[in-house]
Motif scaffolding. Sequence first.
Motif, PDB file in Angstrom:
ATOM      1  N   ASN A  51       0.849  -1.189   0.000  1.00 15.64           N
ATOM      2  CA  ASN A  51       0.000   0.000   0.000  1.00 15.64           C
ATOM      3  C   ASN A  51       0.886   1.240   0.000  1.00 15.64           C
ATOM      4  O   ASN A  51       2.084   1.163   0.237  1.00 15.64           O
ATOM      5  N   LYS A  52       0.277   2.377  -0.244  1.00 17.66           N
ATOM      6  CA  LYS A  52       1.054   3.611  -0.403  1.00 17.66           C
ATOM      7  C   LYS A  52       1.569   4.187   0.912  1.00 17.66           C
ATOM      8  O   LYS A  52       2.416   5.063   0.903  1.00 17.66           O
ATOM      9  N   THR A  53       1.074   3.690   2.016  1.00 22.05           N
ATOM     10  CA  THR A  53       1.494   4.244   3.307  1.00 22.05           C
ATOM     11  C   THR A  53       2.772   3.611   3.839  1.00 22.05           C
ATOM     12  O   THR A  53       3.313   4.083   4.831  1.00 22.05           O
ATOM     13  N   GLN A  54       3.258   2.563   3.206  1.00 23.17           N
ATOM     14  CA  GLN A  54       4.475   1.900   3.683  1.00 23.17           C
ATOM     15  C   GLN A  54       5.691   2.788   3.442  1.00 23.17           C
ATOM     16  O   GLN A  54       5.863   3.351   2.366  1.00 23.17           O
ATOM     17  N   SER A  55       6.534   2.862   4.458  1.00 25.39           N
ATOM     18  CA  SER A  55       7.756   3.659   4.335  1.00 25.39           C
ATOM     19  C   SER A  55       8.860   2.813   3.709  1.00 25.39           C
ATOM     20  O   SER A  55       8.737   1.594   3.582  1.00 25.39           O
ATOM     21  N   ILE A  56       9.951   3.465   3.382  1.00 22.20           N
ATOM     22  CA  ILE A  56      11.091   2.771   2.779  1.00 22.20           C
ATOM     23  C   ILE A  56      11.676   1.737   3.740  1.00 22.20           C
ATOM     24  O   ILE A  56      12.182   0.699   3.333  1.00 22.20           O
ATOM     25  N   HIS A  57      11.563   2.006   5.036  1.00 18.41           N
ATOM     26  CA  HIS A  57      12.102   1.088   6.049  1.00 18.41           C
ATOM     27  C   HIS A  57      11.348  -0.238   6.074  1.00 18.41           C
ATOM     28  O   HIS A  57      11.899  -1.260   6.453  1.00 18.41           O
ATOM     29  N   GLU A  58      10.102  -0.208   5.674  1.00 18.21           N
ATOM     30  CA  GLU A  58       9.302  -1.433   5.621  1.00 18.21           C
ATOM     31  C   GLU A  58       9.532  -2.203   4.320  1.00 18.21           C
ATOM     32  O   GLU A  58       9.229  -3.387   4.249  1.00 18.21           O
ATOM     33  N   LEU A  59      10.077  -1.538   3.320  1.00 16.64           N
ATOM     34  CA  LEU A  59      10.239  -2.161   2.007  1.00 16.64           C
ATOM     35  C   LEU A  59      11.648  -2.687   1.741  1.00 16.64           C
ATOM     36  O   LEU A  59      11.851  -3.449   0.812  1.00 16.64           O
TER      37      LEU A  59
END
Length: 129
Positions: A51-59
């Motif tokens: 989803n669009k709310t995920q930050s780079i740290h989660e990806l």
Amino acid sequence: MNLDVFFKSKITAEEFILLSVIQQNSGGNQKDDDYKSLEEKGFVKFVKAKNKTQSIHELIRLDKKGSKILVDLFTYSPSEDTEKIISWIETTYKSMGKFIKNRKEACRRCEFFSKSTGIEKNKLAFLLQ
């Protein structure tokens, strides 16, 4: 930490810390630019956002190369001289009907003693006789 591996890997201290943060999924206050060099070197990869709310740290995830470098950094590798001495001790023990329980621990202790006292190579072998 195995400093020989650290210097051979040609990563910076900052990159090492970033790899550790990624491995622990700690997140943090890093900018997107901080991960660029790791991505270029092949240590990390980015997964597709759900989803669009995920930050780079989660990806961000460690790639195989990144995982391997962290494992190698914390894996002890004895010097060639220590290996020879421990092999000699092992053979001597076997001839006496004994055995060495933990070879890595014996290597670590032998190398620590050698570095602490400054006694090396043949002098160390002579001392052990």
